[in-house]
Scaffold this active site. Structure first.
Site, short mmCIF file in Angstrom:
data_model
loop_
_atom_site.label_atom_id
_atom_site.label_comp_id
_atom_site.label_asym_id
_atom_site.label_seq_id
_atom_site.Cartn_x
_atom_site.Cartn_y
_atom_site.Cartn_z
CD GLU A 218 -4.41 -0.18 9.43
OE1 GLU A 218 -4.91 -0.80 10.24
OE2 GLU A 218 -3.31 0.33 9.79
CG ASP B 129 -1.60 4.99 10.40
OD1 ASP B 129 -0.53 4.27 10.31
OD2 ASP B 129 -2.73 4.56 10.74
CB SER B 130 4.17 4.73 10.85
OG SER B 130 4.63 5.24 9.58
CE LYS C 157 -1.19 2.13 4.54
NZ LYS C 157 -2.17 1.50 5.79
CD GLU D 126 2.15 -4.06 9.47
OE1 GLU D 126 2.80 -3.93 10.31
OE2 GLU D 126 1.22 -3.30 8.75
CG ASP E 248 -2.12 4.92 6.33
OD1 ASP E 248 -3.04 4.22 6.05
OD2 ASP E 248 -1.31 4.41 7.03
#
Length: 264
Positions: A96, A25-26, A94, A163, A64
């Protein structure tokens, strides 16, 4: 592991032998110019996932899940994950979060979709964390990251991103787990590493701030700038296109065309 956000970036990452390619998502910032990852939508991500999937032949592709697409319930998360596989054409997803996301990871993995977890600093929750801050810097904080690691492993993730965690802490967590850890700002004791391709390849203008953990392996910006400036100069001076870049016509046909054009 390397991020990619479109066909060319995925093509080169796959050619370079990446084991995994993450459509992170960056891309909200590096590809779409958004302020942060909270702006990007599922539809945005799916478009980029499709592009990456078309270019990838060998690497395992992961999409993501963006903020707002999985937090409400495990059922919401599974529905989103299914879209990423069916429409985005990625092979895994993915998301979080630590122990609080365990039921969601379990739901998705039991449906047959591989889940990459993400613990430590979770950028989608930066506001709740007080910004982009290193996690696990105290004994209590480190134990919290370890507990998250155990929880996501027990829930069925195939690996977890770790991270912005002190290297020593990440190394111990890696040793304690039976699934691989993918570090980003977590030292070389993790099972693998991931970086944002735009950051590590230097595809950004001078003066941009990049995270401490990024090593810049190239300067794609400078090379692209050089090439485009050369093109600009040669177009203006008419050096380009040169004869070798044009298509021929016989003298006979040119003479005939010139006569006909002269009548107009």
């Amino acid at each position: 592991m390397m991020t990619a956000h479109d066909f060319p970036s995925a093509h080169v990452a796959d050619a370079a032998g990446m084991d995994m390619i993450l459509v992170g998502d960056s891309l909200a910032m590096v590809a779409l110019g958004m302020q942060d990852t909270s702006e990007v939508t599922v539809d945005d991500m799916l478009l980029h996932c499709k592009s990456v999937a078309r270019a990838t032949k060998a690497a395992f592709t992961i999409g993501d899940l963006p903020m707002g697409s999985y937090e409400i319930s495990p059922e919401q998360a599974l529905a989103t994950a299914i879209r990423f596989v069916k429409e985005g054409r990625v092979q895994g997803i993915k998301l979080e979060g630590g122990k609080e996301m365990a039921p969601t990871i379990k739901k998705i993995s039991e449906a047959g979709i591989p889940v990459l977890a993400h613990i430590g600093l979770t950028p989608q929750r930066q506001n709740a964390l007080g910004g982009f801050r290193v996690q696990g810097k105290t004994s209590k904080g480190a134990m919290g990251v370890l507990e998250d690691a155990f929880a996501v492993q027990e829930a069925g993730c195939f690996a977890t991103v770790v991270e912005a965690v002190p290297a020593e802490v990440a190394s111990i967590i890696t040793q304690k787990l039976s699934v691989p850890t993918i570090g980003i700002g977590a030292g070389n004791g993790c099972s693998g590493q991931v970086l944002v391709q735009v950051d590590m390849s230097g595809y950004f203008p001078p003066g941009r701030t990049i995270p401490k953990f990024v090593k810049q392996y190239g300067n794609v910006w400078a090379e692209s700038l050089r090439a485009i400036e050369s093109y600009r100069d040669e177009v203006k001076s008419r050096q380009y296109p040169a004869p070798e870049h044009t298509y021929p016509i016989s003298q006979e046909e040119l003479d005939a065309f010139t006569r006909e054009a002269g009548k107009i």
